[in-house]
Design an enzyme around this catalytic site. Structure first.
Site, PDB file in Angstrom:
ATOM      1  CB  THR A 186      -0.866   0.050   1.273  1.00 40.49           C
ATOM      2  OG1 THR A 186       0.014   0.118   2.389  1.00 40.49           O
ATOM      3  CG2 THR A 186      -1.756  -1.153   1.414  1.00 40.49           C
ATOM      4  CD  GLU A 331      -5.255  -2.434   1.800  1.00 41.54           C
ATOM      5  OE1 GLU A 331      -5.538  -1.896   0.713  1.00 41.54           O
ATOM      6  OE2 GLU A 331      -4.742  -1.810   2.746  1.00 41.54           O
ATOM      7  CE  LYS A 439     -15.200  11.932  12.178  1.00 42.79           C
ATOM      8  NZ  LYS A 439     -14.002  11.253  12.556  1.00 42.79           N
ATOM      9  CD1 TRP A 444     -19.240  12.887  10.814  1.00 45.02           C
ATOM     10  CD2 TRP A 444     -19.145  11.039   9.552  1.00 45.02           C
ATOM     11  NE1 TRP A 444     -18.755  11.877  11.591  1.00 45.02           N
ATOM     12  CE2 TRP A 444     -18.693  10.735  10.862  1.00 45.02           C
ATOM     13  CE3 TRP A 444     -19.173  10.035   8.593  1.00 45.02           C
ATOM     14  CZ2 TRP A 444     -18.275   9.445  11.217  1.00 45.02           C
ATOM     15  CZ3 TRP A 444     -18.759   8.765   8.935  1.00 45.02           C
ATOM     16  CH2 TRP A 444     -18.308   8.481  10.245  1.00 45.02           C
TER      17      TRP A 444
HETATM   18  P1  AMP Z   1      -4.812   2.062  -3.310  1.00 48.29           P
HETATM   19  O1  AMP Z   1      -4.671   0.917  -2.386  1.00 48.29           O
HETATM   20  O2  AMP Z   1      -3.568   2.879  -3.466  1.00 48.29           O
HETATM   21  O3  AMP Z   1      -5.344   1.616  -4.627  1.00 48.29           O
HETATM   22  O4  AMP Z   1      -5.877   3.069  -2.668  1.00 48.29           O
HETATM   23  C1  AMP Z   1      -7.169   2.646  -2.314  1.00 48.29           C
HETATM   24  C2  AMP Z   1      -8.019   3.826  -1.909  1.00 48.29           C
HETATM   25  O5  AMP Z   1      -8.217   4.708  -3.019  1.00 48.29           O
HETATM   26  C3  AMP Z   1      -9.415   3.461  -1.481  1.00 48.29           C
HETATM   27  O6  AMP Z   1      -9.474   2.986  -0.171  1.00 48.29           O
HETATM   28  C4  AMP Z   1     -10.159   4.763  -1.686  1.00 48.29           C
HETATM   29  O7  AMP Z   1      -9.970   5.641  -0.590  1.00 48.29           O
HETATM   30  C5  AMP Z   1      -9.485   5.346  -2.899  1.00 48.29           C
HETATM   31  N1  AMP Z   1     -10.289   5.081  -4.106  1.00 48.29           N
HETATM   32  C6  AMP Z   1     -10.119   4.122  -5.016  1.00 48.29           C
HETATM   33  N2  AMP Z   1     -11.042   4.218  -5.994  1.00 48.29           N
HETATM   34  C7  AMP Z   1     -11.830   5.261  -5.676  1.00 48.29           C
HETATM   35  C8  AMP Z   1     -12.984   5.875  -6.273  1.00 48.29           C
HETATM   36  N3  AMP Z   1     -13.497   5.459  -7.426  1.00 48.29           N
HETATM   37  N4  AMP Z   1     -13.531   6.927  -5.629  1.00 48.29           N
HETATM   38  C9  AMP Z   1     -13.034   7.393  -4.470  1.00 48.29           C
HETATM   39  N5  AMP Z   1     -11.955   6.870  -3.866  1.00 48.29           N
HETATM   40  C10 AMP Z   1     -11.359   5.819  -4.463  1.00 48.29           C
END
Ligand code: AMP
Length: 542
Positions: A186, A331, A439, A444
């Site tokens: 990550t 994940e 918040k 929210w």
């Molecule tokens: P990553 O593990 O780097 O792919 O990041 C995952 C995170 O990206 C998710 O938990 C979301 O917070 C954000 N994310 C992924 N796709 C979207 C989407 N279509 N809209 C909003 N947030 C997204």
């Protein structure tokens, strides 16, 4: 053998994808480009032959099942071969993200204890910087043909030379489908990156699901350009899915600027692509500035951050290119939800259709999703209640690799860290990352909703909404905006644009202007850095 069925129990293995592509779609091309022009072409059959040979070379080198083999490379036909060769012998392919900070790259390679690394010339300086701290690294293979390049890293062997050592008659071994296959870290902005180790089984199941019509709708006639790199959650799974359906793949290499991509998409007649919203915004700017069209591109998958509705409108209305909004995370392999219309949406008005599309989408079969409150109690699926999104399923992370960091709640669901709503039709809409929620007075406010409105203002090129402390309301929203060149819009004019679009108390207290916004290694606005900069500097209105 369990009783009760007449069916074979063949393990789900990634090598079966490349073997299938060889036998059924052997003549379909894999093209690799540099600066918008194709510099190498081969077929799925060539890829299968070369991957097998590479697998044999890796075994001869002493790489054993379960060991980690890293890549520090742009997407290319060679990266694809490594991707299949490493997993095909039961070893783990660790796609290092070279865009992380150097200390994070160092950390991930130390943590994974990579035994070998395949490195592109572009990332040799980075590798040299961390090499002394990575004692587990026994072998370096340089993805470069120029023999002069080896002078930079004399302990390395060149890729083609290494591959040629392998036995051409190599046969893929069979093993447990639950063996580890790909390792992705990550890119969290706090703490060290965390590893997620996908299995062969989870990968194959994810690949099947992602290819379905309401997911990425992939078919053999597609020409897929995964603009998203392998090192960002395995290019959204496209290297595996393309082999499953027999599609042509076009790899842009390092050049993902809009002009290079445009040239490549047109010359290779790309039909489908996937990337983060900022990249599609840049492409849109290119199309508008040069008054040109993407003539073969049918659809694009947008994920990684929320896709602003304005971007969807522009692609769909002006260019006839369909947007498929998706959500997922490292994940979740990564696909969790994808947004396709249902039959009932065919005849609703345009505005309502856009409202559906602005949601992230519906869970794929295989992903169970619910929203919960702080006591993990399930909240209603009414499209209004917002809560923490939790998921479970066969391609969802159970635990982090070699880590005690908690992944699951007490009920065994993975805690995504995202906050959102679920509607009665199953569509999920993200309102925020839980740490970005504003918040205010016990309620929210969604920063994503406010950013989407800001981005629909003609003068705004980029926007982030953050929480700033407030003595009475705890937190209030502040809009950090980047103006389009030549624009001189004032804060009041921008705030007036929010009137009637959200409740009055949602409207940001103020607007501050920045020249640009910081982004993370995976293309997300880095709100942590923005908060650090503005939370203290900006006095609050009482
Ligand atoms: P990553 O593990 O780097 O792919 O990041 C995952 C995170 O990206 C998710 O938990 C979301 O917070 C954000 N994310 C992924 N796709 C979207 C989407 N279509 N809209 C909003 N947030 C997204």
């Amino acid at each position: 053998m369990p009783a009760g069925s007449s069916m074979m129990t063949m393990p789900l293995q990634i090598s079966s994808l490349i073997r299938h592509a060889d036998r059924v779609h052997g003549d379909v091309q894999i093209a690799t480009a540099a600066n918008g022009e194709v510099v190498h072409r081969q077929t799925w059959s060539d890829t299968h032959r070369r991957s097998s040979q590479l697998a044999a070379s890796l075994l001869a080198l002493g790489i054993s099942a379960g060991e980690r083999v890293a890549t520090m490379a742009w997407s290319s036909h060679r990266h694809l071969e490594i991707y299949y060769a490493v997993t095909g012998i039961g070893a783990v392919c660790h796609t290092v993200n070279p865009k992380l900070f150097v200390e994070q790259v160092r950390y991930t390679m130390q943590h994974a204890e990579d035994a070998a690394v395949f490195v592109d010339l572009d990332f040799v300086p980075l590798l040299l910087q961390i090499l002394p701290d990575c004692p587990s690294l026994r072998h370096i293979v340089l993805l470069e043909d120029d023999p002069e390049a080896l002078r930079l890293i004399p302990t390395a062997i060149s890729y083609e030379q290494f591959l040629a050592q392998g036995d051409e008659d190599f046969e893929w071994p069979g093993f447990d489908e639950n063996a580890g296959a790909y390792l992705s870290y990550t890119s969290g902005t706090t703490g060290n990156p965390k590893g997620v180790l996908y299995s062969h089984r989870s990968t194959i199941l994810h690949t099947w699901a992602q290819s379905l019509p309401d997911a990425m709708n992939l078919r053999s006639q597609d020409v897929i350009a995964p603009v998203i790199q392998f090192f960002h959650v395995n290019a959204f799974g496209l290297p595996c899915a393309a082999a499953m359906v027999g599609a042509k793949l076009v790899f842009p290499g390092a050049a993902v600027d809009a002009a290079s991509l445009y040239a490549l998409f047109e010359s290779e007649q790309v039909t489908m692509s996937a990337a983060v919203p900022t990249l599609w915004q840049q492409m849109l700017n290119h199309l508008e500035a040069n008054n040109c069209q993407l003539n073969t591109l049918e659809r694009i998958v947008v994920g990684g951050s929320a896709c602003p509705p304005k971007l969807m409108h522009a692609y769909q209305k002006q260019y006839g290119i369909k947007i498929r909004h998706v959500w997922g995370m490292t994940e979740t392999s990564p696909l969790g939800v994808t947004n396709a219309f249902k039959a009932k949406h065919e005849n609703i008005g345009e505005e309502q259709r856009y409202a559906v599309q602005a949601k992230q989408g519906r869970p794929l079969f295989g992903v169970e999703m619910k929203i919960v409150d702080s006591e993990q109690k399930e909240l209603p699926r009414d499209g209004r209640a917002a809560g923490d999104i939790v998921v479970r399923g066969p391609w969802i992370c159970r635990e982090y690799y070699r880590s005690d960091a908690p992944a699951l709640n007490e009920d065994g669901w993975f805690m995504t860290g995202d906050v959102g709503t679920l509607d009665p039709d199953g569509y999920m809409q993200i309102t925020d990352r839980s740490k970005d929620v504003i918040k205010t007075g016990g309620e929210w406010i969604s920063s994503i909703a406010l950013e989407n409105i800001a981005l629909s203002h003609d003068s705004i090129a980029d926007a982030a909404v953050i929480a700033v402390p407030h003595p009475k309301w705890d937190e209030r929203p502040l809009l950090v905006a980047v103006l389009k060149p030549g624009s001189s819009a004032k804060p009041d004019q921008i705030l007036a644009h929010f009137n009637g679009k959200v409740a009055k108390w949602w409207i940001p207290d103020d607007v501050v202007f920045a020249d640009s916004l910081p982004y993370t290694a995976t293309g997300k606005i880095d709100k942590k850095r923005i908060r650090e900069q503005w939370r203290k500097q900006k006095p609050v209105k009482q």
